[in-house]
Design an enzyme around this catalytic site. Structure first.
Site, PDB file in Angstrom:
ATOM      1  N   LYS A   6      31.591  -1.591   7.071  1.00 16.92           N
ATOM      2  CA  LYS A   6      30.954  -2.824   6.604  1.00 16.92           C
ATOM      3  C   LYS A   6      31.962  -3.955   6.370  1.00 16.92           C
ATOM      4  O   LYS A   6      31.737  -5.054   6.832  1.00 16.92           O
ATOM      5  CB  LYS A   6      30.110  -2.551   5.378  1.00 16.92           C
ATOM      6  CG  LYS A   6      28.789  -1.881   5.790  1.00 16.92           C
ATOM      7  CD  LYS A   6      28.268  -0.882   4.819  1.00 16.92           C
ATOM      8  CE  LYS A   6      27.114  -0.096   5.437  1.00 16.92           C
ATOM      9  NZ  LYS A   6      26.805   1.116   4.688  1.00 16.92           N
ATOM     10  N   ASP A  15      30.834   3.920  -5.419  1.00 14.47           N
ATOM     11  CA  ASP A  15      30.602   3.758  -3.985  1.00 14.47           C
ATOM     12  C   ASP A  15      30.655   2.257  -3.716  1.00 14.47           C
ATOM     13  O   ASP A  15      29.772   1.512  -4.129  1.00 14.47           O
ATOM     14  CB  ASP A  15      29.223   4.336  -3.629  1.00 14.47           C
ATOM     15  CG  ASP A  15      28.836   4.093  -2.176  1.00 14.47           C
ATOM     16  OD1 ASP A  15      29.634   3.481  -1.434  1.00 14.47           O
ATOM     17  OD2 ASP A  15      27.734   4.529  -1.782  1.00 14.47           O
ATOM     18  N   TRP A  35      21.073   4.444  -1.815  1.00 15.68           N
ATOM     19  CA  TRP A  35      22.339   5.166  -1.653  1.00 15.68           C
ATOM     20  C   TRP A  35      22.708   5.937  -2.919  1.00 15.68           C
ATOM     21  O   TRP A  35      23.173   7.069  -2.864  1.00 15.68           O
ATOM     22  CB  TRP A  35      23.469   4.229  -1.233  1.00 15.68           C
ATOM     23  CG  TRP A  35      23.266   3.661   0.146  1.00 15.68           C
ATOM     24  CD1 TRP A  35      23.096   2.349   0.472  1.00 15.68           C
ATOM     25  CD2 TRP A  35      23.177   4.390   1.381  1.00 15.68           C
ATOM     26  NE1 TRP A  35      22.908   2.219   1.834  1.00 15.68           N
ATOM     27  CE2 TRP A  35      22.954   3.461   2.408  1.00 15.68           C
ATOM     28  CE3 TRP A  35      23.241   5.745   1.717  1.00 15.68           C
ATOM     29  CZ2 TRP A  35      22.803   3.822   3.749  1.00 15.68           C
ATOM     30  CZ3 TRP A  35      23.102   6.116   3.058  1.00 15.68           C
ATOM     31  CH2 TRP A  35      22.891   5.155   4.042  1.00 15.68           C
TER      32      TRP A  35
END
Ligand SMILES: *Cc1c(COP(=O)(O)O)cnc(C)c1O
Length: 355
Positions: free
Chosen positions: A191, A167, A100
């Site tokens: 999530k 993030d 990511w």
């Protein structure tokens, strides 16, 4: 009953599913579905207000922080962040510690210079780089707090003299953190916070406007702030599911209480992996994630047998990400300890008959 270890979208509390279902048929006795109310009605304004306030409360945010609910997934933030913050001649510092983060770096390069301060690519991102220095003349420093795919997590906030951007898609609200140390935090909701379709952005207003770039309205954080995340139609239902999940978290005792439960789950799982030679953890011990637990077996044939057994026992989402192989068990906030007990029992059982 299924045991849901999916990495995302992932398990949410049962109560949230029930309440969200009721609201689809009749929102709070209004005779209307949550899906058919206008976003500029008092009904939805109350939802937005409470969701923002609850998030501020759970994260213990200073009054200078703005909370936004935006579209486009965390992946949109990979470019919206540099678009807003980074001048074309400026430099942003990034930590490269997983898939990511690598994607975030790629997008940032479209808008300015990127300095990668450290990378763990040399060992397939199985650890967190240490001892790196964050350049004091960069515009901001960006990192991923939890590497969802590789199963590593930054346990401390790095010392930085420049604005921190993170993030937090896969570990937000899973542990106590000084969220006020960050100038910008973003996270896809799917999530730990709610349903797919909405991002949470927490931003310090003071850092905005420095890029001097012309921005499309929908990309401009300042316009979203001025319009209370209602520059256009917000993802009404996804935000409502966030509200229900945040209320649930508050009822559990908030972030410190959920952190204790999360530690109990991860200790049980890592302890089981460490006690059974058949299962091999893939990441360095001190960098282990408490949210996404990644491990393998030496023999791929046996891996398949274990996956088949999990399937038979109603255990979902155990297969590892295609980049890493093996297994990944996600322990998000809503996953009950009983599910971890069930899979660790199964692991011990399997190891006893296949060692
Ligand atoms: C899941 C995830 C993303 C991608 O989220 P989307 O909402 O699908 O764009 C980004 N970063 C991290 C750390 C993630 O876990």
């Amino acid at each position: 009953m299924k045991h849901n270890f999916n990495a995302g979208p992932s398990i949410l509390p049962r109560e949230v599913f029930e309440e969200a279902s009721r609201a689809i048929l009749d929102y709070n006795g209004t005779g209307l579905s949550i899906l058919e109310i206008g976003h500029r009605t008092p009904l939805f304004e109350a939802v937005m207000f409470e969701t923002v306030e609850l998030l501020k409360d759970l994260m213990q945010l200073d009054s200078g922080k703005e909370v936004l609910f935006l579209h486009g997934g965390a992946s949109t933030q990979f470019f919206q962040v540099p678009m807003n913050l980074l001048a074309e001649t400026g430099t942003a510092a990034y930590l490269d510690c997983g898939v990511w983060g690598t994607k975030a770096i790629k997008e940032a390069k479209l808008f300015g210079n990127v300095e990668v301060v450290a990378s763990s690519k040399d060992r397939n991102y199985m650890y967190i780089p240490k001892g790196f220095e964050i350049p004091s003349n960069a515009t901001y420093f960006h990192y991923t707090t939890n590497n969802t795919i590789e199963g590593t997590q930054m346990h401390a906030i790095p010392d930085s003299k420049i604005p921190l951007v993170a993030d937090m898609s896969s570990d937000i609200l899973s542990r106590v953190m000084d969220f006020n140390r960050f100038s910008l935090i973003y996270a896809g909701a799917q999530k730990n916070i709610g349903a797919a379709g909405v991002n949470i952005v927490v931003v310090d207003k003071d850092i905005l406007g420095g890029s001097n770039r012309k921005l499309p309205s929908m990309m401009d954080y300042r316009q979203h702030i001025e319009n209370g995340s209602m520059l256009n139609t917000p993802p009404v239902f996804a935000i409502y599911v966030c509200l229900l999940t945040l209320r649930w978290l508050k009822r559990q005792g908030g972030v410190s209480a959920i952190e204790k439960m999360n530690r109990e789950k991860s200790s049980l799982l890592y302890g089981t992996i460490d006690s059974l030679p058949l299962f091999k953890p893939t990441v360095d011990r001190e960098d282990r994630s408490h949210m996404n637990v990644v491990f393998v077996m030496e023999d791929p044939e046996k891996e398949k047998l274990f996956l088949d057994l999990c399937k038979k026992e109603g255990m979902v989402g155990v297969k590892g990400h295609r980049n890493v192989g093996g297994f990944r068990i996600s322990l998000y906030n809503a996953l009950p300890l009983e599910s971890v007990k069930a899979i660790t029992d199964l692991m011990r059982h399997f190891a006893a008959s296949h060692s």
